[in-house]
Design a protein around this motif. Structure first.
Motif, short mmCIF file in Angstrom:
data_model
loop_
_atom_site.label_atom_id
_atom_site.label_comp_id
_atom_site.label_asym_id
_atom_site.label_seq_id
_atom_site.Cartn_x
_atom_site.Cartn_y
_atom_site.Cartn_z
N THR A 192 -17.53 -96.87 -6.74
CA THR A 192 -17.55 -98.19 -8.01
C THR A 192 -16.49 -97.87 -9.14
OG1 THR A 192 -19.23 -97.03 -8.95
CG2 THR A 192 -20.00 -98.53 -7.54
N SER A 193 -15.61 -96.64 -9.02
CA SER A 193 -14.71 -96.54 -9.98
C SER A 193 -13.74 -97.37 -10.16
CB SER A 193 -14.40 -94.95 -10.15
OG SER A 193 -13.69 -94.73 -8.98
N ALA A 194 -13.40 -97.84 -9.09
CA ALA A 194 -12.22 -98.64 -8.59
C ALA A 194 -12.70 -100.17 -9.29
CB ALA A 194 -11.87 -98.78 -7.36
N GLY A 196 -13.64 -101.03 -12.16
CA GLY A 196 -13.33 -101.08 -13.52
C GLY A 196 -11.82 -101.80 -13.38
N LYS A 197 -11.14 -101.36 -12.73
CA LYS A 197 -9.61 -102.09 -12.65
C LYS A 197 -9.76 -103.49 -12.11
CE LYS A 197 -7.69 -97.70 -11.23
NZ LYS A 197 -7.10 -96.96 -10.15
N ASN A 230 -20.70 -93.22 -7.20
CA ASN A 230 -19.48 -93.29 -8.43
C ASN A 230 -18.27 -93.43 -8.09
OD1 ASN A 230 -21.80 -93.46 -10.27
ND2 ASN A 230 -21.91 -91.02 -10.52
N LYS A 231 -17.79 -92.71 -7.12
CA LYS A 231 -16.46 -92.64 -6.65
C LYS A 231 -15.92 -94.09 -6.28
CE LYS A 231 -13.34 -89.55 -4.08
NZ LYS A 231 -13.33 -88.59 -2.96
#
Length: 199
Positions: A141-143, A145-146, A138-139
């Protein structure tokens, strides 16, 4: 006017088929202070047209520079798309590894009895490891979204630039004819002066 009417008028405007009354409606709409967010790029273009009294002469090579810039932006957008695809493939590979490991562990359940004597402890340990892997995924793949926001903003900006450049190209085309005619007239005068001086 509602937003659908504005969209229809904008399409006609960028195609160069609006009447002066329709253009006046668009100017009034974009001169108001409460323009919806979806018309942000169009608002900037209309603000520029409203603020400038005269249309400045385009510098030489402008069209080529715009085309080069658009090509560069498209290449960068493709590159970011590649990064996103690589991230998705990486996430899928990690998921396959986790599923394979879980399958392997459940298949060899009887032979690994001596690792954990209590099945509840083994289950708790597996949940703990899977939770850690999930947090790290999750950490990572969170980038992403930008990147999606950046890509959509880039595409919106490029579409706006494309519409405005095609409009400018259509508006400048009659000037090319005028300049060609002036050049022919000037060459005709220069040619007649040369002929009279040679005699």
């Amino acid at each position: 006017m509602n937003q659908e009417d504005i969209k229809i008028l904008l399409e006609k405007y960028y195609e160069g088929s609006t009447s002066s009354e329709e253009e006046l409606l668009l100017k009034r709409f974009f001169s108001s202070k409460e323009v919806p967010e979806e018309f942000r790029h169009d608002n900037e273009i209309f603000r520029f047209f409203l603020d400038s009294a005269e249309i400045p002469e385009a510098p030489s090579g402008l069209e080529e520079r715009i085309i080069i810039r658009i090509d560069r932006e498209r290449a960068e957008a493709k590159l970011s798309k590649k990064h996103r695809i690589i991230a998705i493939i990486s996430a899928a590979a990690v998921l396959i590894i986790i599923i394979s490991a879980a399958w392997f562990l459940t298949r060899h359940k009887g032979s690994d009895r001596d690792t954990y004597s209590d099945p509840q402890i083994a289950y708790a340990e597996a949940i703990k490891i899977l939770y850690e892997v999930s947090v790290k995924l999750n950490k990572g793949t969170s980038a992403l979204g930008k990147i999606g926001v950046l890509e959509s903003e880039t595409i919106n900006g490029l579409q706006t630039v494309h519409r405005s450049t095609s409009l400018m190209k259509e508006k400048i085309r009659p000037l090319d004819d005028v300049f060609t005619t002036m050049k022919m007239i000037e060459e005709g005068k220069t040619g007649s002066v040369k002929e009279s001086s040679e005699k």
